[in-house]
Design an enzyme around this catalytic site. Structure first.
Site, PDB file in Angstrom:
ATOM      1  CD  GLU A 162      51.041  -4.724  -0.853  1.00 44.05           C
ATOM      2  OE1 GLU A 162      50.333  -5.200  -1.797  1.00 44.05           O
ATOM      3  OE2 GLU A 162      50.824  -5.018  -0.363  1.00 44.05           O
ATOM      4  CG  ASP A 168      48.709 -16.520  12.732  1.00 42.02           C
ATOM      5  OD1 ASP A 168      47.503 -16.354  12.648  1.00 42.02           O
ATOM      6  OD2 ASP A 168      49.325 -15.486  11.673  1.00 42.02           O
TER       7      ASP A 168
END
Length: 318
Positions: free
Chosen positions: A218, A243
């Site tokens: 991240e 999805d």
């Protein structure tokens, strides 16, 4: 002029500006030959950023810390980053970049390291698949050989998602390629079964399906940080695309990413503005992959195959 051994080996210290100059000149004349050295330099910079982030996260100054000591420590970290990336496999980032950008390892150590990384992923992604929860299906054992195989096998799912979102199929495929390095790296279960998660979709509190827990990278305030996160798992790639399209279509955060047609830049910026990823260069990377020769060649090959099956001769000028 190909990159010489002198140019490559001269980059042994972080202060060697002449080595960087030689590398730049070699890259300008022969980018392919310079790729291994440039990739290792990128890894050294990344490693240095990671070390700096770890230092900054410490509890505080030590009893004998000083400005001079901190300066020497920073220089040590910079040199350590160079040594780690230039000798041996390092963190594996250089090998990853060389594979993704089409370069080849330049020596036996690089080739062996790259082969080891590839074998590890293939063992995980091609392992015996488990049963899909409540679906009576098998988890797809899938690892594309190259960018063309990636596009050819996923374009039906990508086109369906693109139609739902009102965006270019190139944009959808480019994001999947970025998230998985053209299908080579996907979150996997502890037993090696692939999650078929092509868009880095995390498993939040509302997700009640299968999930995997894996390390991830991240960016926090622009600095890459290693974290551990849970990701959604699917029975096959089609479920992942469905999805993904459902999330973007239903979540108001991504409204600015929808209905851009062939405007890949607008789509990518809409994703970033909605907070899809923390990487500050996420939009630029999607655009670069969407406009890359690999993507265009793969889509052109599919178009020619479709025309051939339909009995229509392709336009030679295209």
């Amino acid at each position: 002029m190909p990159l010489t051994g002198d140019a490559t080996n001269s980059l042994n210290t972080w202060t060697d500006l002449s080595g960087f100059q030689a590398l730049r000149q070699s890259a300008q004349s022969d980018a392919s030959a310079a790729l291994p050295a440039v990739a290792r330099q990128f890894e050294s910079i990344f490693t240095q950023m990671m070390l700096k982030s770890m230092r900054d996260a410490s509890a505080g100054d030590g009893l004998f810390d000083s400005e001079a000591g901190n300066a020497w420590r920073d220089m040590f970290d910079q040199q350590l980053s160079v040594q780690l990336s230039q000798h041996g496999p390092g963190l594996g980032i250089a090998q990853m970049l060389m594979r993704q950008l089409g370069g080849a390892a330049t020596n036996g150590a690089d080739k062996a390291s790259a082969a080891a990384v590839d074998d590890g992923w293939q063992q995980r992604l091609r392992s015996v698949a488990g049963s899909a929860k409540g679906a009576g299906e098998r988890v797809l054992k899938w690892l594309p050989d190259d960018a063309q195989a990636f596009v050819r096998e996923l374009v039906p799912y990508a086109q369906k998602a693109a139609d739902k979102l009102g965006v270019s199929v190139r944009a959808v495929l480019a994001q999947a390629a970025l998230e998985t390095q053209w299908g080579q790296h996907m979150p996997a279960h502890t037993n090696g079964d692939t999650s078929n998660n092509l868009f880095g979709m995390k498993a939040g509190g509302s997700w009640d399906g299968e999930k995997v827990s894996v390390p991830t990278l991240e960016f926090e305030d622009g600095v890459p940080v290693r974290r551990h996160a849970q990701f959604r798992a699917y029975a096959n790639p089609g479920q992942s695309f469905d999805d993904y399209a459902q999330l973007l279509a239903d979540n108001p955060r991504y409204a600015r990413a929808l209905n851009h047609c062939e405007d890949v830049v607008g789509f990518a910026r809409g994703l970033v503005n909605g907070g899809y990823a923390t990487d500050p260069e996420y939009a630029q990377k999607i655009v670069a992959i969407a406009n890359s020769p690999q993507m265009r060649d793969a889509l052109d090959a599919i178009r020619r195959e479709t025309l051939k099956k339909a009995g229509v001769a392709p336009n030679p000028s295209e």
